[in-house]
Design an enzyme around this catalytic site. Structure first.
Site, PDB file in Angstrom:
ATOM      1  N   SER A 101       0.824  -1.198   0.000  1.00  0.00           N
ATOM      2  CA  SER A 101       0.000   0.000   0.000  1.00  0.00           C
ATOM      3  C   SER A 101       0.855   1.243   0.000  1.00  0.00           C
ATOM      4  O   SER A 101       1.871   1.322   0.694  1.00  0.00           O
ATOM      5  CB  SER A 101      -0.930  -0.028   1.217  1.00  0.00           C
ATOM      6  OG  SER A 101      -0.971   1.221   1.845  1.00  0.00           O
ATOM      7  N   LYS A 102       0.426   2.193  -0.799  1.00  0.00           N
ATOM      8  CA  LYS A 102       1.162   3.442  -0.908  1.00  0.00           C
ATOM      9  C   LYS A 102       1.243   4.134   0.457  1.00  0.00           C
ATOM     10  O   LYS A 102       2.219   4.782   0.790  1.00  0.00           O
ATOM     11  CB  LYS A 102       0.446   4.344  -1.918  1.00  0.00           C
ATOM     12  CG  LYS A 102       1.089   5.693  -2.102  1.00  0.00           C
ATOM     13  CD  LYS A 102       2.267   5.628  -3.039  1.00  0.00           C
ATOM     14  CE  LYS A 102       2.843   7.019  -3.269  1.00  0.00           C
ATOM     15  NZ  LYS A 102       4.063   7.012  -4.032  1.00  0.00           N
ATOM     16  N   ARG A 103       0.200   3.935   1.234  1.00  0.00           N
ATOM     17  CA  ARG A 103       0.163   4.565   2.542  1.00  0.00           C
ATOM     18  C   ARG A 103       1.351   4.151   3.403  1.00  0.00           C
ATOM     19  O   ARG A 103       1.825   4.873   4.246  1.00  0.00           O
ATOM     20  CB  ARG A 103      -1.144   4.203   3.246  1.00  0.00           C
ATOM     21  CG  ARG A 103      -1.735   5.351   4.016  1.00  0.00           C
ATOM     22  CD  ARG A 103      -3.078   4.984   4.646  1.00  0.00           C
ATOM     23  NE  ARG A 103      -3.927   4.199   3.771  1.00  0.00           N
ATOM     24  CZ  ARG A 103      -4.868   3.355   4.208  1.00  0.00           C
ATOM     25  NH1 ARG A 103      -5.052   3.178   5.496  1.00  0.00           N
ATOM     26  NH2 ARG A 103      -5.618   2.687   3.365  1.00  0.00           N
TER      27      ARG A 103
END
Ligand code: GLU
Length: 475
Positions: free
Chosen positions: A250-252
């Site tokens: 996930s980019k997060r």
């Protein structure tokens, strides 16, 4: 009757980047459509977005093209079923929601935020259908009087809803588990839950390929299709790509988007090849495929029912193979922007450098570490002269260097290889000894992207001699 044309779509929300998982969904939808001689559609789903992310749509369009996933219909290429951006279709949805209201598949809901909040805080796990009990006439009257409302799906309170997923097989959900989701918000915009159904139908999408997070909502969507008298599509749900056993990519959490990988020097073809294998496997153990080969080989049976773990080392390994196969000019062209990031490379023959690096870089950004010796020369550890095989050490280097300096001064770099060989023969040294001492003395690095002669050519006579003198002084 012949089978209808296969139509698949990729329906990203423009969140500002295209992550690897999204690209893989796009890839599978592309492969399936191409294999079946069908059509691949790009649709931008921007109705649920809290805020507008500038440039986000462009990133998606650019990434799709860069990765070679050319779509037949989409925002910038048009098509018979447009517009392909949901916010430009906002007048489409309400009439279908009202049609559902007419047939009992949906209803107006006037509940205030406060009431809903209190209801969930009081332990409710789903909306309690309070507004369903208002009755149609009363609801129409309140709506006509201007009271804000949403339209909710009316899910049956008993029974089960089931469908066949092409990856997961039979999926059945108890209706009492399903919530009466909002279909149309109070501002008239549809939610994802509604827009995906309406658009997939209106765009004649007959194979829906998407993330597994929608697996259990799909029975709900099928109720909408049926309520509107529409045929349901076939579904393939895809397991996520994981960073490790416990975390999704996930980019997060700092996991890279497609563009980040390209910026780090991974080739689009290698990225696409690698992600194809994250959730799909061919029957044999083969791992290297061009996009066209993937089109031929892709199979629904090969789709995985369990998550895959992203392994950057594996991607590097595959990327190295793609780099080696590039024609020399193309490697050079792709390396140039990476050279540009290193000011110390100015003045060097970059074409020659590319020839040296081509077989050694696993990712294009390796050109940095592989040329670090050009800037980190002064102050290297003289212990590098120690080579057990060639029996060299700093003392031998010190003895040899004055004559190597003379030789370098009087020899064209192109001819230095032969000159070093002759020097070894004339002075009773082994070739390997001379080459080792010379290469360490001009580079100060154990590993270099070429041998003694290549380093002399790269550095040029003046710089090579300057470096030899510095080294001698330090010994
Ligand atoms: N816009 C949704 C997403 O980005 C698409 C889901 C779907 O393919 O139906 O997750």
């Amino acid at each position: 009757m012949s089978d209808p044309v296969v139509r698949t779509r990729f329906a990203p929300s423009p969140t500002g980047y295209l992550h690897i998982g999204g690209l893989r969904t796009a890839l599978y939808a592309y492969l399936f459509a191409r294999q079946k001689g069908g059509r691949f559609i790009l649709r931008i789903e921007d109705t649920d977005l809290e805020r507008y992310v500038p440039g986000a749509v462009d990133i998606i369009l650019r990434t799709m093209k860069d990765a070679g996933l050319l779509y037949d219909e989409g925002p910038d290429v048009g098509g018979d079923y447009g517009p392909y951006i949901q916010s430009e279709r906002k007048d489409t949805y309400l009439k279908y929601a009202k049609q559902l209201v007419d047939s009992g598949g949906a209803y107006y809901c006037f509940c205030t935020k406060q009431r809903l909040k209190a209801m969930y805080e009081g332990g409710a796990t789903k909306y309690d259908k309070a507004c369903l009990r208002l009755g149609r006439a009363e609801a129409e009257r309140r709506a006509a009087a201007g009271e804000p409302y949403v339209i909710r799906q009316n899910i049956p309170e008993t029974g089960t809803s089931a469908y066949h997923d092409l990856v997961f097989g039979h999926i059945a959900v108890d209706n009492k588990e399903l919530e009466d989701n909002v279909l149309i918000k109070s501002d008239g915009m549809p939610t994802y839950n509604f827009a995906n159904v309406v658009d997939d139908h209106l765009m004649a999408v007959n194979y829906v390929i998407r993330g597994v997070e929608y697996l259990s909502s799909t029975p709900k969507y099928n109720l909408l299709y049926r309520g509107l008298g529409w045929e349901t599509p076939q579904y393939m749900h895809l397991q996520p790509i994981m960073r490790d056993a416990a975390h999704k990519l996930s980019k997060r959490y700092g996991d890279a988007s497609y563009e980040d990988f390209v910026a780090r020097g991974f080739l689009p073809a290698a990225i696409v090849n690698y992600i194809a294998l994250l959730g799909w496997s061919p029957k044999d153990d083969r791992e290297k495929f061009t996009l066209d080969e993937l089109v031929r080989r892709f199979s629904v049976e090969g789709l995985s029912k369990s998550p895959s773990i992203f392994d950057e080392n594996k991607l590097r390994w595959l990327n190295a193979q793609y780099i080696k196969e590039l024609p020399p000019e193309e490697f050079h062209a792709r390396a140039l922007p990476f050279y540009a990031g290193h000011a110390y490379l100015e003045g060097y023959d970059l074409k020659y450098l590319s020839g040296l690096l081509h077989g050694r870089a696993e990712v294009l950004s390796d050109v940095g570490p592989l040329t670090a010796f050009l800037t980190e020369f002064e102050g290297f550890d003289p212990a590098l002269f120690v080579n057990e095989k060639w029996k060299t050490d700093p003392a031998l280097a010190k003895a040899m260097l004055p004559r190597l300096i003379d030789l370098a001064k009087n020899t064209d770099p192109q001819a230095i290889g032969e000159a070093l060989n002759a020097f070894a023969a004339d002075n009773g040294y082994k070739k390997g000894q001379v080459l080792w001492v010379f290469r360490i003395a001009v580079t100060g690095a154990k590993n270099t992207p070429g041998g003694a002669a290549e380093m002399a050519i790269l550095l040029g006579k003046t710089e090579a001699c300057r470096r030899l003198e510095i080294t001698l002084k330090r010994l």
